[in-house]
Design a protein around this motif. Structure first.
Motif, short mmCIF file in Angstrom:
data_model
loop_
_atom_site.label_atom_id
_atom_site.label_comp_id
_atom_site.label_asym_id
_atom_site.label_seq_id
_atom_site.Cartn_x
_atom_site.Cartn_y
_atom_site.Cartn_z
N SER A 301 0.83 -1.22 0.00
CA SER A 301 0.00 0.00 0.00
C SER A 301 0.86 1.26 0.00
CB SER A 301 -0.93 0.00 1.21
OG SER A 301 -0.16 -0.06 2.41
N THR A 302 2.14 1.09 0.28
CA THR A 302 3.02 2.28 0.41
C THR A 302 4.08 2.35 -0.68
OG1 THR A 302 4.48 1.08 1.93
CG2 THR A 302 2.69 2.39 2.89
N GLN A 303 4.37 1.24 -1.33
CA GLN A 303 5.44 1.22 -2.34
C GLN A 303 4.94 0.64 -3.65
OE1 GLN A 303 8.90 -0.81 -0.93
NE2 GLN A 303 9.30 0.65 0.71
N ALA A 304 5.32 1.28 -4.73
CA ALA A 304 4.98 0.77 -6.05
C ALA A 304 5.93 -0.37 -6.44
CB ALA A 304 5.07 1.89 -7.08
N TRP A 305 5.43 -1.28 -7.27
CA TRP A 305 6.25 -2.41 -7.73
C TRP A 305 7.51 -1.88 -8.40
CZ3 TRP A 305 7.98 -3.89 -12.59
CH2 TRP A 305 8.48 -5.19 -12.70
N PRO A 306 8.66 -2.49 -8.18
CA PRO A 306 8.92 -3.71 -7.41
C PRO A 306 9.29 -3.44 -5.95
CG PRO A 306 10.87 -3.10 -8.62
CD PRO A 306 9.84 -2.06 -8.97
N GLY A 307 9.24 -2.19 -5.52
CA GLY A 307 9.55 -1.84 -4.14
C GLY A 307 10.98 -1.34 -3.97
N GLN A 308 11.17 -0.50 -2.98
CA GLN A 308 12.47 0.12 -2.77
C GLN A 308 13.56 -0.89 -2.39
OE1 GLN A 308 13.58 3.31 -3.29
NE2 GLN A 308 11.62 3.43 -4.38
N VAL A 332 13.81 -7.75 -18.17
CA VAL A 332 12.53 -7.81 -17.46
C VAL A 332 11.40 -7.29 -18.36
CG1 VAL A 332 11.21 -6.88 -15.51
CG2 VAL A 332 13.58 -7.64 -15.18
N GLY A 333 11.66 -6.21 -19.09
CA GLY A 333 10.64 -5.61 -19.94
C GLY A 333 10.32 -6.42 -21.18
N SER A 334 11.15 -7.40 -21.52
CA SER A 334 10.92 -8.20 -22.74
C SER A 334 10.23 -9.53 -22.44
CB SER A 334 12.26 -8.47 -23.44
OG SER A 334 13.09 -9.31 -22.65
N ASP A 337 6.30 -12.51 -18.22
CA ASP A 337 6.05 -12.38 -16.79
C ASP A 337 7.21 -11.60 -16.16
OD1 ASP A 337 5.58 -12.61 -14.08
OD2 ASP A 337 5.13 -14.75 -14.12
N PRO A 338 7.11 -10.27 -16.11
CA PRO A 338 8.20 -9.46 -15.58
C PRO A 338 8.59 -9.81 -14.14
CG PRO A 338 6.63 -8.09 -16.75
CD PRO A 338 6.01 -9.44 -16.61
N GLN A 339 7.61 -10.17 -13.31
CA GLN A 339 7.92 -10.50 -11.92
C GLN A 339 8.79 -11.75 -11.84
OE1 GLN A 339 7.14 -8.80 -8.81
NE2 GLN A 339 8.83 -10.20 -8.42
N ALA A 340 8.46 -12.77 -12.62
CA ALA A 340 9.26 -13.99 -12.63
C ALA A 340 10.67 -13.70 -13.15
CB ALA A 340 8.57 -15.05 -13.49
N ALA A 341 10.77 -12.84 -14.16
CA ALA A 341 12.08 -12.48 -14.70
C ALA A 341 12.91 -11.75 -13.65
CB ALA A 341 11.91 -11.62 -15.96
N LEU A 342 12.26 -10.87 -12.92
CA LEU A 342 12.96 -10.12 -11.88
C LEU A 342 13.40 -11.05 -10.75
CD1 LEU A 342 13.91 -7.36 -10.93
CD2 LEU A 342 11.65 -6.99 -9.91
N ASP A 343 12.54 -12.00 -10.38
CA ASP A 343 12.90 -12.98 -9.35
C ASP A 343 14.12 -13.79 -9.78
OD1 ASP A 343 10.83 -12.15 -7.75
OD2 ASP A 343 9.45 -13.74 -8.39
N LEU A 344 14.19 -14.11 -11.06
CA LEU A 344 15.31 -14.88 -11.58
C LEU A 344 16.62 -14.13 -11.36
CD1 LEU A 344 16.11 -17.44 -13.29
CD2 LEU A 344 16.00 -15.93 -15.28
N LYS A 368 21.83 -18.82 -19.23
CA LYS A 368 21.28 -20.11 -18.81
C LYS A 368 19.79 -20.18 -19.11
CE LYS A 368 24.51 -21.55 -15.18
NZ LYS A 368 24.67 -21.88 -13.75
N ARG A 369 19.12 -19.04 -18.99
CA ARG A 369 17.69 -19.02 -19.31
C ARG A 369 17.48 -19.28 -20.80
NH1 ARG A 369 12.88 -17.08 -17.13
NH2 ARG A 369 11.36 -16.33 -18.65
N VAL A 370 18.30 -18.66 -21.63
CA VAL A 370 18.20 -18.89 -23.08
C VAL A 370 18.49 -20.35 -23.39
CG1 VAL A 370 19.20 -18.35 -25.33
CG2 VAL A 370 18.80 -16.51 -23.67
#
Length: 535
Positions: A301-308, A332-334, A337-344, A368-370
């Motif tokens: 509620s206080t921070q926009a994705w992905p958070g500080q 991440v932008g390509s 699922d940007p969240q999964a990419a960021l987690d990676l 490795k992902r490729v």
């Protein structure tokens, strides 16, 4: 206001250009008497015209706004303000003590983005004289062979009166780019032109931007370029200032110290608090764009994705390297699922990557992902493609017939290049020199590391195709001395037409009158190396 009828130019007080007065002093704008450059009418010339000779030698892709460079890196709004301010202050001041500035720093700190931003800024104000962006992967931008011609071609448009003089000098010596040294070309076409009495001096300094001196393949060429420009800069005075950018490599440090670079003329980029803050601003703005494009709803509620906290982690991982942050954003932008990419990226380090520095670790995670996204039977094609990228054999999708080998296809290559786009760009050329260093000089060995055996395999595969299609072999032969003398390579070279390499210098990749790598020496060396390795 005075009107110079002889050149059809209106010279107004306070304008960018004024005629030189006696002794090279700029007139005060009240009276402009500009001597005419007298050209004697000559019969129609026979053979190539001077302008054609110049354009043939110039590198079309080297300028700051060339199509070849695509969408080049530039400073994100509200970042790099201190560096840009220092650069502008230096460039705007008539000071004979600071004729050149060196922006330096190691891989990925944003040197090219800063020079691109300044080049665009001074181009808009009419004060960019010329620019040249060296690039290691480009065959005509990784040497100084076309540098003088490229600068001269741009000066013809940016400096009034320079066109006629440059073309006249080329007309008098059409072989100037063939039979004259780099120093002679520079002094004849650049220095003598800008110092000519008919060329008006600018009221405010003009900027010449030279990026990536360390991307010149030859250290000797790097040294000669710097020494030539720095030694002749005083002749041009404060009317023309030179902005360089490169890594702080030893051979470049020596040259700048030789010419007494002043403290205020050197900006060293690093991982200070200002750089970290700039990277943080870039990440926040870029994630905001991704958030908007994917309609993300923040879980906080206080921070926009992905958070500080995530942004701080990425800033720390970047270690002052903007290339790290920009690669993260592109990846991440390509993804779907940007969240999964960021987690990676945040959690993707494994025990084998612990010794790898952060930028190499990021490249390893993405590679490795490729690799994991394609069938196992095709993974060798990915490794082969990486070697071809390192050897500068990839130009554009659809033009890789010489890369094909059993199991490969153009559709597979196109798919792989698409998956590699966050690193390579859309034209198959790697975006940053640090990626090639990841392949050949990693901070820790990894499965994508390139060695001399891989190079031998590509040469053995591609050389017969190059010969059969009458293609330029330089892109292969320049890597021959880095290859291992495998049986396939020895056999491949033994079957080449007699005398094919008789005038090839294996060290610098050009024809010379001195030591030549003849066929007998070549095969003897390879066989000797092979037998030694077999013992």
């Amino acid at each position: 206001m005075s009107i110079n009828i002889s050149e059809g130019v209106v010279n107004a007080p306070g304008s960018q250009w004024n005629a030189l007065g006696p002794g090279g002093i700029v007139n005060n704008g009240t009276t402009n008497i500009n001597p005419t450059y007298n050209l004697v009418t000559q019969p129609a010339p026979v053979g190539p015209q001077p302008i054609d000779i110049l354009r043939e030698q110039a590198c079309a892709g080297a300028a700051f706004d060339s199509a070849e460079r695509g969408d080049p890196p530039r400073c994100h709004p509200e970042t790099r303000t201190a560096v840009l301010s220092s650069g502008r202050k230096w460039a705007d001041t008539f000071n004979t003590l600071c004729l050149f500035m060196w922006i330096t720093g190691w891989a990925g700190v944003g040197k090219s983005a800063i020079l691109q931003t300044l080049a665009e800024l001074y181009s808009k104000s009419g004060r960019l004289a010329a620019s040249f962006f060296f690039f290691q992967a480009s065959h005509n931008r990784n040497s100084t062979s076309g540098f003088v011609a490229t600068i001269a071609e741009q000066l013809m448009d940016s400096v009034p009166g320079a066109r006629e003089i440059i073309l006249d000098k080329i007309a008098k010596n059409p072989q100037i780019f063939v039979n004259k040294s780099f120093q002679s070309q520079w002094e004849t076409l650049i220095v003598n032109t800008l110092c000519h009495p008919t060329v008006r001096r600018p009221v405010a300094p003009m900027l010449i931007v030279i990026d990536g001196v360390d991307e010149i393949a030859s250290h000797d060429e790097q040294r000669i370029l710097l020494q030539t420009i720095l030694s002749t800069a005083p002749q041009l005075g404060p009317s023309y200032k030179f902005l360089f950018a490169s890594r702080p490599e030893q051979q470049l440090e020596r040259v700048f110290k030789e010419f007494g670079i002043r403290q205020e003329s050197r900006i060293e980029l690093g991982n200070g608090s200002g750089t970290q803050a700039d990277i943080g601003l870039f990440l926040e703005a870029s994630f905001s764009e991704i958030r908007y494009a994917y309609d993300f709803q923040s879980t906080s509620s206080t921070q926009a994705w992905p958070g500080q906290n995530v942004i701080k982690q990425l800033v720390n991982k970047a270690s002052g390297q903007f290339v790290y942050a920009s690669t993260v954003i592109r990846f991440v932008g390509s993804q779907d699922d940007p969240q999964a990419a960021l987690d990676l990226i945040i959690k993707g380090r494994d025990v084998h990557a612990e010794a790898v520095k952060e930028l190499d670790s990021l490249y390893l995670v993405l590679m490795k992902r490729v690799e994991g996204s394609i069938e196992k039977k095709n993974q060798h094609v990915l490794h082969h493609l990486l070697v071809c990228i390192y050897m500068h054999l990839v130009s554009k999708v659809g033009d890789e017939h010489h890369l094909l080998h059993p199991g490969a296809s153009k559709s597979l290559l196109k798919t792989l290049l698409g998956k590699l786009e966050p690193i390579l760009g859309t034209n198959g050329e790697y975006r940053h020199k640090s990626f090639i260093e990841f392949l050949i000089q990693p901070s820790a060995p990894h499965i994508f590391s390139i060695n001399s055996w891989h190079i031998s395999g590509v040469i053995s595969l591609c050389l017969p195709v190059f010969l059969g299609n009458h293609e330029d072999k330089r892109s292969l032969l320049c890597f021959l001395e880095r290859a291992s003398p495998t049986p396939d390579l020895v056999s491949c070279l033994s079957e080449m037409p007699e005398g094919e390499l008789s005038s090839w210098d294996h060290k610098v990749g050009c024809k010379k009158s001195g030591y030549l790598w003849d066929d007998k020496w070549r095969l003897g060396w390879l066989r000797c190396q092979f037998f030694q390795m077999s013992e």
